[in-house]
Design an enzyme around this catalytic site. Structure first.
Site, PDB file in Angstrom:
ATOM      1  N   CYS A 111      32.055  47.106  48.494  1.00  0.00           N
ATOM      2  CA  CYS A 111      31.969  47.364  47.061  1.00  0.00           C
ATOM      3  C   CYS A 111      31.680  48.847  46.854  1.00  0.00           C
ATOM      4  O   CYS A 111      30.821  49.408  47.543  1.00  0.00           O
ATOM      5  CB  CYS A 111      30.849  46.513  46.460  1.00  0.00           C
ATOM      6  N   HIS A 153      35.380  38.743  43.101  1.00  0.00           N
ATOM      7  CA  HIS A 153      34.428  39.845  43.294  1.00  0.00           C
ATOM      8  C   HIS A 153      34.309  40.677  42.016  1.00  0.00           C
ATOM      9  O   HIS A 153      33.196  40.959  41.544  1.00  0.00           O
ATOM     10  CB  HIS A 153      34.891  40.704  44.476  1.00  0.00           C
ATOM     11  N   GLU A 154      35.454  41.048  41.434  1.00  0.00           N
ATOM     12  CA  GLU A 154      35.430  41.900  40.232  1.00  0.00           C
ATOM     13  C   GLU A 154      34.792  41.179  39.055  1.00  0.00           C
ATOM     14  O   GLU A 154      33.991  41.763  38.315  1.00  0.00           O
ATOM     15  CB  GLU A 154      36.845  42.357  39.859  1.00  0.00           C
ATOM     16  N   HIS A 157      31.076  41.095  38.832  1.00  0.00           N
ATOM     17  CA  HIS A 157      30.440  42.302  38.285  1.00  0.00           C
ATOM     18  C   HIS A 157      30.142  42.145  36.790  1.00  0.00           C
ATOM     19  O   HIS A 157      29.179  42.716  36.280  1.00  0.00           O
ATOM     20  CB  HIS A 157      31.361  43.526  38.466  1.00  0.00           C
TER      21      HIS A 157
END
Ligand code: NI
Length: 204
Positions: A111, A153-154, A157
């Protein structure tokens, strides 16, 4: 266009849930996305979420590299499917993720907000993601493998979650240079495609 500063783990913007974008067609949103793309390319990442550039809005961008097809048959099937090319840049506003399987696979993640490190993270192997593009048009895409991993993953966030929080075995969180020097003696990514194991240096 500008290269934006990337927030690192510990910055509160990375822990807070981001807000929905009321109107994706606003010029400020287009300008922000343009800067995010420039920032991601400059940093060598495969994805970026707005909170990583200190903007608490539900916007992610990603361009996972296309995975090589396993064999000719699969390649033909992929060509027939009217899907987004996983290698292309996608801009996703107010995204939602729906898992299409209960199966999870392990794979390496890095990341841009956790520089110099990587870890082995379980993720759903097949998902559908939906949201809006910059014109405010709806978008709905099925993804699997590394493409599905990057999107999960994005989107994490946007909920204030960094990949170490998704890890189930923190022994496999470490510094990239140490893992390079001391490769794991087993195959943690055995459930994943070959491309997954090779993507270990990618940061998102
Ligand atoms: Ni990230």
């Amino acid at each position: 266009m500008a290269i934006l500063k990337i927030a690192k783990m510990g910055n509160p913007v990375l822990r807070a849930p981001a807000r929905e974008v009321p109107d994706p067609t606003q010029p400020q949103i287009r300008a922000l996305v343009s800067d995010m793309v420039e920032t991601m390319v400059d940093a060598g990442g495969v994805g970026l979420a707005a909170p990583q550039v200190h903007v608490p809005l539900r916007i992610v961008i990603f361009h996972p590299p296309a995975e090589p097809a396993e064999d000719a048959e699969e390649e033909a099937a992929e060509e027939a499917a009217p899907e987004v090319d996983p290698g292309q840049l996608t801009i996703l506003i107010n995204p939602r993720i729906e898992p299409l399987t209960e199966d999870t696979g392990l794979g390496w993640e890095g990341c841009l907000s956790v520089p110099g490190m990587r870890g082995i993270v379980p993720r759903f192997t097949r998902i559908r993601y939906s949201g809006l593009d910059l014109n405010g048009h709806p978008l709905s895409v099925e993804a699997e493998g590394f493409h599905a991993r990057v999107v999960q993953h994005e989107c994490d966030h946007l909920d204030g979650i960094l990949y170490p929080q998704r890890m189930t075995d923190l022994r496999f969180l470490g510094f990239t240079d140490e893992f390079d020097r001391h490769p794991l003696s087993f195959a943690p990514a055995e459930e994943e495609e070959e491309a997954e194991a090779e993507s270990e240096a990618e940061e998102a």
